[in-house]
Write a protein that holds these residues in place. Structure first.
Motif, short mmCIF file in Angstrom:
data_model
loop_
_atom_site.label_atom_id
_atom_site.label_comp_id
_atom_site.label_asym_id
_atom_site.label_seq_id
_atom_site.Cartn_x
_atom_site.Cartn_y
_atom_site.Cartn_z
N LEU A 102 0.82 -1.20 0.00
CA LEU A 102 0.00 0.00 0.00
C LEU A 102 0.86 1.26 0.00
CD1 LEU A 102 -3.03 0.55 0.02
CD2 LEU A 102 -2.94 0.69 2.50
N VAL A 106 0.47 3.46 -3.52
CA VAL A 106 -0.44 4.61 -3.49
C VAL A 106 0.36 5.88 -3.77
CG1 VAL A 106 -2.01 6.01 -2.10
CG2 VAL A 106 -2.04 3.52 -1.89
N ASP A 115 -10.18 5.67 1.25
CA ASP A 115 -10.11 4.24 1.57
C ASP A 115 -11.51 3.70 1.41
OD1 ASP A 115 -9.07 1.82 2.27
OD2 ASP A 115 -9.04 2.20 4.42
N TRP A 123 -6.58 -0.51 6.87
CA TRP A 123 -5.77 0.14 5.85
C TRP A 123 -5.88 1.66 5.93
CZ3 TRP A 123 -8.97 -4.05 4.98
CH2 TRP A 123 -8.30 -5.27 4.83
N LEU A 127 -2.80 4.39 5.72
CA LEU A 127 -2.81 5.59 4.89
C LEU A 127 -2.61 6.85 5.73
CD1 LEU A 127 -5.77 4.65 2.51
CD2 LEU A 127 -3.34 4.78 1.89
N ASN A 177 -8.06 3.56 -2.51
CA ASN A 177 -7.63 2.21 -2.12
C ASN A 177 -8.86 1.38 -1.78
OD1 ASN A 177 -5.74 0.09 -1.16
ND2 ASN A 177 -6.76 0.51 0.78
N CYS A 178 -8.83 0.10 -2.16
CA CYS A 178 -9.95 -0.80 -1.86
C CYS A 178 -9.37 -2.18 -1.52
CB CYS A 178 -10.89 -0.89 -3.05
SG CYS A 178 -12.38 -1.87 -2.74
N SER A 179 -9.03 -2.38 -0.26
CA SER A 179 -8.36 -3.61 0.17
C SER A 179 -9.36 -4.63 0.72
CB SER A 179 -7.32 -3.30 1.25
OG SER A 179 -6.22 -2.61 0.70
N THR A 206 -5.55 1.37 -5.91
CA THR A 206 -4.92 0.16 -5.40
C THR A 206 -6.01 -0.75 -4.85
OG1 THR A 206 -4.49 1.37 -3.33
CG2 THR A 206 -2.66 1.13 -4.88
N THR A 263 -2.71 -2.47 -8.93
CA THR A 263 -2.65 -1.02 -9.02
C THR A 263 -2.99 -0.60 -10.42
OG1 THR A 263 -0.85 -0.97 -7.38
CG2 THR A 263 -1.22 1.04 -8.65
#
Length: 266
Positions: A102, A106, A115, A123, A127, A177-179, A206, A263
């Motif tokens: 990450l 990013v 997020d 996460w 960040l 971001n999308c974890s 990401t 990514t």
């Protein structure tokens, strides 16, 4: 008393009505859309852009919406879910490796950094440590998860919203971001399209999700997990196609075992 810092951040955003896409003015504890007259309330310091929208069906979603599920998510539920869905029995992906990916990938062109489906803030915290609380937004549909994140990160702006109807204007996000969440959405293609709409040129998307097992035997176990939790694993070609259609260029698509770490750039 509500911490004013996230609300100050909210006033600086270019937010739009998820229902009609008209620009919203931030004033007070309730936002009223001037066009469709939809109201978006502020509760516990969290603006709700999905009033009346409940959690998605399925056992896994009900667990995540519960207080107990939110409390157990990071230390127990998520770890075991990744083991099964990602065939991560050997620990090929560790929490430390997630953080490292990450932080490395990013690269926001500007603020804010979203997020997406932030869950319990796992996460989001990474960040915030990397970019600062004033630059990060956490968004989820689960009120229980957002409240858990609020306890962890009191200075971060948190929004409740549907990932397929984001309350942001076109080209207004510096990075997304999308974890461990794409597999949760009923329509992941629509979510990726929304990410592409909201990202500024040069911004990164990401994500961390799961590929379908090529092994028929293991695919049976993976599919049982999918059916129980109402989730889905992906073919990489499908993800590439959806990202391309959203105006995103894939710059990385790897990950150990059945885990996808990806990514893409706007």
């Amino acid at each position: 008393m509500t911490n004013p810092a996230p609300l100050i951040q909210m006033s600086r955003l270019h937010v739009v009505c998820p229902s009609c896409q008209d620009t919203l003015d931030i004033a007070g504890e309730t936002i009223l859309c001037p066009s469709c007259r939809t109201t978006y309330p502020l509760q516990d310091g969290i603006y709700d852009f999905a009033p009346g929208v409940g959690p998605q069906p399925g056992f896994g979603q009900r667990v995540l919406e519960s207080r107990i599920g939110a409390r157990l998510y990071e230390d127990y539920l998520r770890m075991n879910f990744v083991r099964v869905m990602g065939q991560n029995w050997d620990g090929g992906l560790t929490p430390e490796a997630e953080d490292a990916y990450l932080v490395r990938q990013v690269t926001p062109v500007e603020v804010p950094i979203l997020d997406l489906a932030c869950g319990a803030g796992r996460w989001t915290h990474t960040l915030v440590e990397t970019f600062g609380a004033e630059r990060v937004i956490g968004l989820d549909l689960s009120s229980s998860m957002l409240k858990r994140t609020r306890r962890l990160l009191s200075e971060v702006l948190l929004l409740r919203a549907d990932a397929a109807r984001l309350p942001f204007a076109d080209a207004s996000l510096g990075a997304v971001n999308c974890s461990n969440s794409l597999q949760l959405f009923p329509d992941p293609e629509a979510v990726i399209a929304e990410v592409g709409r909201c990202l500024k040129p040069g911004g990164t998307f990401t994500f961390f999700t799961f590929r379908k097992s090529p092994s028929p035997a293991y695919r049976l176990l993976q599919r049982a997990c999918e059916e129980l939790n109402r989730v889905k694993a992906f073919q990489e070609d499908d993800l590439r196609a959806w990202l391309s259609q959203a105006g995103l260029r894939v710059t990385d698509l790897g990950g150990p075992n059945l885990i996808i770490l990806g990514t893409a750039e706007r």
